[in-house]
Design a protein around this motif. Structure first.
Motif, PDB file in Angstrom:
ATOM      1  N   GLU A  42       1.126  -1.380  -0.186  1.00  0.00           N
ATOM      2  CA  GLU A  42       0.207  -0.245   0.042  1.00  0.00           C
ATOM      3  C   GLU A  42       1.675   1.353   0.022  1.00  0.00           C
ATOM      4  O   GLU A  42       1.998   0.927   0.223  1.00  0.00           O
ATOM      5  CB  GLU A  42      -0.873  -0.293   1.075  1.00  0.00           C
ATOM      6  CG  GLU A  42      -1.910  -0.748   1.179  1.00  0.00           C
ATOM      7  CD  GLU A  42      -2.582  -1.044   2.503  1.00  0.00           C
ATOM      8  OE1 GLU A  42      -2.046  -0.297   3.541  1.00  0.00           O
ATOM      9  OE2 GLU A  42      -3.475  -1.884   3.020  1.00  0.00           O
ATOM     10  N   ALA A  43       0.220   1.982   0.093  1.00  0.00           N
ATOM     11  CA  ALA A  43       1.315   3.911  -0.562  1.00  0.00           C
ATOM     12  C   ALA A  43       1.447   3.761   1.463  1.00  0.00           C
ATOM     13  O   ALA A  43       0.570   3.297   2.382  1.00  0.00           O
ATOM     14  CB  ALA A  43       0.122   5.163  -0.706  1.00  0.00           C
ATOM     15  N   LYS A  45       1.723   5.025   4.980  1.00  0.00           N
ATOM     16  CA  LYS A  45       1.130   6.417   5.767  1.00  0.00           C
ATOM     17  C   LYS A  45       1.723   6.387   6.935  1.00  0.00           C
ATOM     18  O   LYS A  45       2.235   5.867   7.630  1.00  0.00           O
ATOM     19  CB  LYS A  45       0.020   5.018   6.813  1.00  0.00           C
ATOM     20  CG  LYS A  45      -1.364   4.279   5.595  1.00  0.00           C
ATOM     21  CD  LYS A  45      -2.250   3.741   6.446  1.00  0.00           C
ATOM     22  CE  LYS A  45      -3.363   3.087   5.328  1.00  0.00           C
ATOM     23  NZ  LYS A  45      -2.938   2.357   4.535  1.00  0.00           N
ATOM     24  N   ASN A  59       6.724   5.601   9.740  1.00  0.00           N
ATOM     25  CA  ASN A  59       5.691   4.763   8.919  1.00  0.00           C
ATOM     26  C   ASN A  59       4.764   3.819   9.105  1.00  0.00           C
ATOM     27  O   ASN A  59       5.710   2.593   9.409  1.00  0.00           O
ATOM     28  CB  ASN A  59       6.328   5.092   7.832  1.00  0.00           C
ATOM     29  CG  ASN A  59       6.627   6.753   6.956  1.00  0.00           C
ATOM     30  OD1 ASN A  59       5.986   7.445   7.600  1.00  0.00           O
ATOM     31  ND2 ASN A  59       7.638   6.437   6.179  1.00  0.00           N
ATOM     32  N   VAL A  61       4.037   0.655   6.686  1.00  0.00           N
ATOM     33  CA  VAL A  61       2.789   0.027   4.557  1.00  0.00           C
ATOM     34  C   VAL A  61       2.877  -1.244   5.367  1.00  0.00           C
ATOM     35  O   VAL A  61       3.553  -1.709   6.232  1.00  0.00           O
ATOM     36  CB  VAL A  61       3.940   0.029   3.647  1.00  0.00           C
ATOM     37  CG1 VAL A  61       4.023  -0.356   2.502  1.00  0.00           C
ATOM     38  CG2 VAL A  61       5.253   1.648   4.224  1.00  0.00           C
ATOM     39  N   ALA A 138       7.530   6.344  -2.715  1.00  0.00           N
ATOM     40  CA  ALA A 138       6.492   4.974  -2.517  1.00  0.00           C
ATOM     41  C   ALA A 138       5.346   5.636  -1.301  1.00  0.00           C
ATOM     42  O   ALA A 138       4.211   5.197  -1.128  1.00  0.00           O
ATOM     43  CB  ALA A 138       7.113   4.567  -0.643  1.00  0.00           C
ATOM     44  N   ARG A 139       5.319   6.965  -2.289  1.00  0.00           N
ATOM     45  CA  ARG A 139       3.854   7.922  -1.879  1.00  0.00           C
ATOM     46  C   ARG A 139       3.077   7.639  -2.891  1.00  0.00           C
ATOM     47  O   ARG A 139       3.520   8.042  -3.997  1.00  0.00           O
ATOM     48  CB  ARG A 139       3.948   8.818  -1.051  1.00  0.00           C
ATOM     49  CG  ARG A 139       5.103   9.142   0.240  1.00  0.00           C
ATOM     50  CD  ARG A 139       5.307   9.733   0.565  1.00  0.00           C
ATOM     51  NE  ARG A 139       6.355  10.242   1.639  1.00  0.00           N
ATOM     52  CZ  ARG A 139       6.078   9.674   2.770  1.00  0.00           C
ATOM     53  NH1 ARG A 139       4.539   9.189   3.250  1.00  0.00           N
ATOM     54  NH2 ARG A 139       6.794   9.350   3.333  1.00  0.00           N
ATOM     55  N   GLU A 140       1.217   7.859  -3.117  1.00  0.00           N
ATOM     56  CA  GLU A 140       0.781   7.653  -3.122  1.00  0.00           C
ATOM     57  C   GLU A 140       0.638   9.599  -4.760  1.00  0.00           C
ATOM     58  O   GLU A 140       0.867   9.885  -3.790  1.00  0.00           O
ATOM     59  CB  GLU A 140      -0.503   8.009  -2.785  1.00  0.00           C
ATOM     60  CG  GLU A 140      -2.159   8.078  -3.145  1.00  0.00           C
ATOM     61  CD  GLU A 140      -2.485   6.399  -4.027  1.00  0.00           C
ATOM     62  OE1 GLU A 140      -2.034   6.189  -4.847  1.00  0.00           O
ATOM     63  OE2 GLU A 140      -2.413   5.728  -2.646  1.00  0.00           O
ATOM     64  N   ARG A 186       6.021   0.475  -5.788  1.00  0.00           N
ATOM     65  CA  ARG A 186       4.928  -0.001  -4.594  1.00  0.00           C
ATOM     66  C   ARG A 186       6.002  -1.188  -4.051  1.00  0.00           C
ATOM     67  O   ARG A 186       3.998  -2.044  -4.042  1.00  0.00           O
ATOM     68  CB  ARG A 186       3.581  -0.170  -4.526  1.00  0.00           C
ATOM     69  CG  ARG A 186       3.025   1.739  -4.885  1.00  0.00           C
ATOM     70  CD  ARG A 186       3.192   3.009  -3.595  1.00  0.00           C
ATOM     71  NE  ARG A 186       1.410   2.113  -3.021  1.00  0.00           N
ATOM     72  CZ  ARG A 186       0.053   2.112  -3.125  1.00  0.00           C
ATOM     73  NH1 ARG A 186       0.501   3.514  -4.580  1.00  0.00           N
ATOM     74  NH2 ARG A 186      -0.433   1.778  -3.045  1.00  0.00           N
TER      75      ARG A 186
END
Length: 196
Positions: A42-43, A45, A59, A61, A138-140, A186
């Motif tokens: 997932e992106a 968080k 973080n 993930v 790694a981010r949206e 990702r």
């Protein structure tokens, strides 16, 4: 035949430690490539600074699935595992933006109702600008090229646990592995090598 290593005592070594330092101890070796794991992510968080209070970033993930295969079998990475990351702050004196990683995966063997818990702990390190690009990838909504595996280090140790009564896989409970990995947007991909 096993190789051994000992340390030559120095002239100022306390006498009570000379024999212990000079005792030959078997040298571990990386016996062979054991498996490759590919995990979909997932992106990231962001949870903020976290308990360390050092200005870094904590973080979370989540894992959405994946695949593994190796010398002892293959199967799927079950959805629901996670990676807890502590990203060191830019002001860190020796490793700015480096990531201390702690993960838990659940693996399911192909064509068998056998589950294996796998956990890792390790570091992702490199030049600050490379680590910043790797984090952004790694981010949206990221657009661009991820850093190449040669631009940073991603090293970890791996432990596994499964049913100790399973004659086919119980050996994994005592096996030791080290790994080398990459973060590709990702996905995380790593190779694990058994230590003999």
């Amino acid at each position: 035949m096993a190789t051994h290593h000992s340390v030559r005592a120095l002239p100022d070594t306390p006498a009570e430690y000379v024999a212990a330092l000079e005792l030959p101890i078997p040298t571990p070796k990386l016996d062979r490539h054991s498996f490759r794991l590919v995990c979909d992510l997932e992106a990231v968080k962001s949870l903020g600074e976290g308990a360390a209070g050092d200005g870094g970033q904590f973080n979370w993930v989540g894992f959405t699935g994946g695949h593994f295969q190796g010398t002892w079998g293959s199967g799927e990475v079950v959805r629901g595992g996670q990676d807890s990351q502590h990203i060191l702050p830019a002001s860190h004196p020796s490793a700015p933006y480096s990531a201390l990683l702690s993960t838990r995966y659940l693996l399911k063997m192909k064509d068998e109702n056998v589950y294996i818990q796998l956990q890792t702990r390790g570091w992702r390190t490199g030049p600050p600008e490379v680590m910043a690009r790797l984090s952004a990838a790694a981010r949206e909504g990221f657009e661009g090229a991820c850093p190449t595996p040669d631009e940073y280090k991603f090293r970890l140790f791996v432990e596994m646990e499964t049913d100790t009564r399973n004659p086919k896989y119980a050996w994994l409970n005592q096996a030791m592995f080290v790994g080398s990995g990459v973060r590709s947007g990702r996905q995380v991909i790593y190779d694990a090598y058994q230590v003999e």
